[in-house]
Write a protein that holds these residues in place. Sequence first.
Motif, PDB file in Angstrom:
ATOM      1  N   LYS A  23      12.883   0.037  -2.732  1.00 17.37           N
ATOM      2  CA  LYS A  23      12.233  -1.258  -2.513  1.00 17.37           C
ATOM      3  C   LYS A  23      10.973  -1.080  -1.672  1.00 17.37           C
ATOM      4  CE  LYS A  23      14.460  -4.871  -2.914  1.00 17.37           C
ATOM      5  NZ  LYS A  23      14.598  -5.926  -3.942  1.00 17.37           N
ATOM      6  N   TRP A  24       9.995  -1.952  -1.902  1.00 12.33           N
ATOM      7  CA  TRP A  24       8.814  -2.022  -1.052  1.00 12.33           C
ATOM      8  C   TRP A  24       8.838  -3.355  -0.313  1.00 12.33           C
ATOM      9  CZ3 TRP A  24       5.755  -6.218  -1.949  1.00 12.33           C
ATOM     10  CH2 TRP A  24       5.898  -6.842  -3.200  1.00 12.33           C
ATOM     11  N   ASP A  43       0.829  -1.214   0.000  1.00  9.88           N
ATOM     12  CA  ASP A  43       0.000   0.000   0.000  1.00  9.88           C
ATOM     13  C   ASP A  43       0.861   1.261   0.000  1.00  9.88           C
ATOM     14  OD1 ASP A  43       0.948   0.252   2.599  1.00  9.88           O
ATOM     15  OD2 ASP A  43      -0.990  -0.176   3.548  1.00  9.88           O
ATOM     16  N   PHE A  44       2.187   1.095  -0.078  1.00  8.25           N
ATOM     17  CA  PHE A  44       3.145   2.191  -0.220  1.00  8.25           C
ATOM     18  C   PHE A  44       3.104   3.182   0.950  1.00  8.25           C
ATOM     19  CE2 PHE A  44       1.896   0.691  -4.440  1.00  8.25           C
ATOM     20  CZ  PHE A  44       3.103   0.165  -4.833  1.00  8.25           C
ATOM     21  N   SER A  45       2.700   2.697   2.107  1.00  7.76           N
ATOM     22  CA  SER A  45       2.768   3.513   3.312  1.00  7.76           C
ATOM     23  C   SER A  45       4.231   3.698   3.708  1.00  7.76           C
ATOM     24  CB  SER A  45       1.996   2.843   4.448  1.00  7.76           C
ATOM     25  OG  SER A  45       2.598   1.607   4.785  1.00  7.76           O
ATOM     26  N   ALA A  46       4.464   4.573   4.688  1.00  8.06           N
ATOM     27  CA  ALA A  46       5.833   4.845   5.118  1.00  8.06           C
ATOM     28  C   ALA A  46       6.533   3.598   5.622  1.00  8.06           C
ATOM     29  CB  ALA A  46       5.821   5.919   6.200  1.00  8.06           C
ATOM     30  N   LEU A  47       5.781   2.648   6.155  1.00  9.90           N
ATOM     31  CA  LEU A  47       6.373   1.405   6.659  1.00  9.90           C
ATOM     32  C   LEU A  47       6.667   0.411   5.536  1.00  9.90           C
ATOM     33  CD1 LEU A  47       4.221   0.775   9.877  1.00  9.90           C
ATOM     34  CD2 LEU A  47       6.583   1.618   9.739  1.00  9.90           C
ATOM     35  N   GLU A  48       6.123   0.648   4.360  1.00 11.47           N
ATOM     36  CA  GLU A  48       6.258  -0.342   3.284  1.00 11.47           C
ATOM     37  C   GLU A  48       7.108   0.130   2.117  1.00 11.47           C
ATOM     38  OE1 GLU A  48       2.672  -2.171   1.994  1.00 11.47           O
ATOM     39  OE2 GLU A  48       2.074  -2.787   4.001  1.00 11.47           O
ATOM     40  N   TRP A  49       7.603   1.363   2.137  1.00  9.35           N
ATOM     41  CA  TRP A  49       8.403   1.869   1.020  1.00  9.35           C
ATOM     42  C   TRP A  49       9.667   2.516   1.539  1.00  9.35           C
ATOM     43  CZ3 TRP A  49       9.611   1.425  -3.767  1.00  9.35           C
ATOM     44  CH2 TRP A  49      10.318   2.439  -4.427  1.00  9.35           C
ATOM     45  N   ASN A  50      10.800   2.146   0.944  1.00  7.73           N
ATOM     46  CA  ASN A  50      12.091   2.707   1.310  1.00  7.73           C
ATOM     47  C   ASN A  50      12.649   3.451   0.102  1.00  7.73           C
ATOM     48  OD1 ASN A  50      14.996   2.968   1.671  1.00  7.73           O
ATOM     49  ND2 ASN A  50      14.733   1.670   3.479  1.00  7.73           N
ATOM     50  N   SER A  51      12.630   4.779   0.152  1.00  4.71           N
ATOM     51  CA  SER A  51      13.088   5.578  -0.987  1.00  4.71           C
ATOM     52  C   SER A  51      14.561   5.370  -1.274  1.00  4.71           C
ATOM     53  CB  SER A  51      12.810   7.064  -0.725  1.00  4.71           C
ATOM     54  OG  SER A  51      11.437   7.307  -0.600  1.00  4.71           O
TER      55      SER A  51
END
Length: 201
Positions: free
Chosen positions: A23-24, A11-19
């Motif tokens: 990577k997700w 869902d690309f929340s802050a916990l699931e996406w690393n800029s």
Amino acid sequence: LTLLPDGQVADFSALEWNSSSGKWCDPRGLDGSVFAYAGATPSAATVAVDTTAQNLKLNLTVAATGYAGGGLIFDSCVNASGFTSVQFSAAITAGSLTGCSWQVQLQTQDQRPSSATNPSGGTCNPDAGASCYRFPTVATLAVPTAVASTYTEAFTLFNNPSSSAIPTPTQVTGIQWQVNSASSGTGTCTVELRIDSIKFQ
């Protein structure tokens, strides 16, 4: 990798996406990268994760007879046979699909080239003359609006262009969305699609 009962992908929340890494991941161990692709120039595609809106942004330009798309690649082959469909939300935030059609595809291990990298491997051998990338597809999806709507596409709706004997849900390596030139190949379009809330249902 067998998914847990909630079927969550991203869902690309802050916990699931690393800029930083591009990577997700989700808390259950499923992870991967985002990607974009396009046919011959002037068709073009870019992909990004909007960390404010927390969704996947696909900017696609499709020339006559062309195509462009993007999506998620998994770092592990996923067994989604405990589910019956793939679900996601989609919206158009710029441009239009007029002149084009769009579709969702499930990447499969037996259609991913054995020469592929990041992650490595598939079981389709292009060096042996195999025709790869014939991914199961649900074509001609309803056109999104500016307000995100939910799509639920049953596995039974995905075609089987390679006539694979391996059930599609047992060998998913990614999910991608593709926009194609319509009107017998004469159509063109430029569109910004937003994809979110991706899960198996």
